[in-house]
Design an enzyme around this catalytic site. Structure first.
Site, PDB file in Angstrom:
ATOM      1  N   PHE A   1     -18.386   1.180 -25.242  1.00 40.88           N
ATOM      2  CA  PHE A   1     -19.537   0.643 -24.525  1.00 40.88           C
ATOM      3  C   PHE A   1     -19.745  -0.816 -24.914  1.00 40.88           C
ATOM      4  O   PHE A   1     -19.331  -1.245 -25.994  1.00 40.88           O
ATOM      5  CB  PHE A   1     -20.805   1.431 -24.867  1.00 40.88           C
ATOM      6  CG  PHE A   1     -20.764   2.877 -24.478  1.00 40.88           C
ATOM      7  CD1 PHE A   1     -20.678   3.244 -23.146  1.00 40.88           C
ATOM      8  CD2 PHE A   1     -20.818   3.872 -25.443  1.00 40.88           C
ATOM      9  CE1 PHE A   1     -20.646   4.581 -22.779  1.00 40.88           C
ATOM     10  CE2 PHE A   1     -20.781   5.214 -25.084  1.00 40.88           C
ATOM     11  CZ  PHE A   1     -20.690   5.573 -23.753  1.00 40.88           C
ATOM     12  N   SER A   2     -20.455  -1.569 -24.068  1.00 36.14           N
ATOM     13  CA  SER A   2     -20.751  -2.943 -24.455  1.00 36.14           C
ATOM     14  C   SER A   2     -21.601  -2.976 -25.713  1.00 36.14           C
ATOM     15  O   SER A   2     -21.455  -3.882 -26.538  1.00 36.14           O
ATOM     16  CB  SER A   2     -21.434  -3.702 -23.316  1.00 36.14           C
ATOM     17  OG  SER A   2     -22.623  -3.072 -22.915  1.00 36.14           O
ATOM     18  N   GLU A   3     -22.490  -1.983 -25.903  1.00 37.41           N
ATOM     19  CA  GLU A   3     -23.203  -1.800 -27.177  1.00 37.41           C
ATOM     20  C   GLU A   3     -23.420  -0.336 -27.468  1.00 37.41           C
ATOM     21  O   GLU A   3     -23.582   0.477 -26.544  1.00 37.41           O
ATOM     22  CB  GLU A   3     -24.566  -2.510 -27.174  1.00 37.41           C
ATOM     23  CG  GLU A   3     -24.522  -4.005 -27.418  1.00 37.41           C
ATOM     24  CD  GLU A   3     -24.543  -4.804 -26.133  1.00 37.41           C
ATOM     25  OE1 GLU A   3     -24.368  -6.042 -26.203  1.00 37.41           O
ATOM     26  OE2 GLU A   3     -24.726  -4.203 -25.058  1.00 37.41           O
ATOM     27  N   THR A   4     -23.433  -0.014 -28.751  1.00 37.41           N
ATOM     28  CA  THR A   4     -23.800   1.312 -29.254  1.00 37.41           C
ATOM     29  C   THR A   4     -24.907   1.114 -30.285  1.00 37.41           C
ATOM     30  O   THR A   4     -24.823   0.233 -31.141  1.00 37.41           O
ATOM     31  CB  THR A   4     -22.596   2.020 -29.889  1.00 37.41           C
ATOM     32  OG1 THR A   4     -21.590   2.217 -28.888  1.00 37.41           O
ATOM     33  CG2 THR A   4     -22.992   3.376 -30.468  1.00 37.41           C
TER      34      THR A   4
ATOM     35  N   HIS B   1     -30.434  -4.851 -23.739  1.00 33.79           N
ATOM     36  CA  HIS B   1     -30.393  -3.515 -23.136  1.00 33.79           C
ATOM     37  C   HIS B   1     -30.367  -2.397 -24.174  1.00 33.79           C
ATOM     38  O   HIS B   1     -30.959  -1.340 -23.944  1.00 33.79           O
ATOM     39  CB  HIS B   1     -29.259  -3.426 -22.088  1.00 33.79           C
ATOM     40  CG  HIS B   1     -27.988  -2.793 -22.509  1.00 33.79           C
ATOM     41  ND1 HIS B   1     -26.990  -3.494 -23.155  1.00 33.79           N
ATOM     42  CD2 HIS B   1     -27.538  -1.526 -22.361  1.00 33.79           C
ATOM     43  CE1 HIS B   1     -25.974  -2.676 -23.367  1.00 33.79           C
ATOM     44  NE2 HIS B   1     -26.274  -1.483 -22.910  1.00 33.79           N
TER      45      HIS B   1
END
Length: 226
Positions: A45-48, A73
């Site tokens: 993912f782009s962020e976790t 986000h």
């Protein structure tokens, strides 16, 4: 096997699109930075987000390639999922509110990582942009769709060092653009994600969007999971 919640943050008015976010509710299962970074890279993912204290909102944010003190986000998503009024990433205390349709956070522009904000003449130009070469620098391309109404068309291109070619919805970049323009914005980014922003007191910026629950799943899994 541990459980991972997957959300879509900054969804469009029809509930579609939004940026995928992985949330590890029990951060103790990945107690150190190396293990968290490895999982974030595995998930893709782009962020976790790793939740270290769900009551106080203490969270840790990782992209596939690095740890972030702040990201838009992930904090909107964590505030929605955990029903929090305050989220505490490394950057500082972030207030949150929920108005039924949107979840909002209040943040400071200096918390956001640097982004190159480049204005284009039209939304069509933004739509037609190819992805920059890998390692070319973080680009947030934007154009007015309706300047009087504050409507913006945007796309976001990370450095691609961590495999993310285009970021579907980026609160940190929206934060910086709002600070630069000094006005409330209604941003359509990526395939159809929506980010709302507004300047607040004390040079703060409020960022809001819709969050939808996608699924829960066991992990770790391959990067194709995203």
């Amino acid at each position: 096997m541990n459980e991972l919640d997957v959300l879509r943050v900054f969804c469009g008015p029809d509930g579609r699109h939004g940026n995928a976010l992985g949330v590890v509710r029990d951060g103790r299962t990945y107690p150190d930075e190396a293990s968290r970074q490895a999982l974030a890279a595995e998930l893709g993912f782009s962020e976790t987000v790793f939740v270290d204290d769900p009551e106080r909102g203490v969270v840790d944010i990782h992209t596939p390639g690095l740890r972030l003190p702040f990201a838009g986000h992930p904090l909107v998503g964590a505030a929605w999922l955990l029903d929090l009024e305050v989220v505490n990433p490394p950057a500082g205390e972030v207030w949150a509110r929920h108005d039924g349709e949107f979840t909002w956070i209040t943040a400071r522009p200096e918390w956001a990582p640097p982004r190159r904000l480049q204005r284009y003449a039209s939304a069509a130009e933004v739509d037609a942009l190819p992805a920059p070469p890998p390692g070319d620098g973080w680009l947030y391309a934007w154009a007015w769709e309706d300047e009087a109404a504050g409507r913006v068309r945007a796309r976001a291109f990370p450095r691609r060092d961590d495999g993310i070619v285009e970021d579907e919805a980026t609160g940190a970049a929206a934060l910086l653009l709002t600070a630069e323009l000094g006005r409330a914005l209604n941003i359509t980014q990526g395939r159809g994600s929506q980010i709302l922003t507004a300047p607040g007191p004390g040079a703060t910026i409020e960022i809001g969007g819709r969050v939808r629950f996608a699924r829960s799943a066991g992990f770790p899994q391959s990067a194709g999971f995203a």
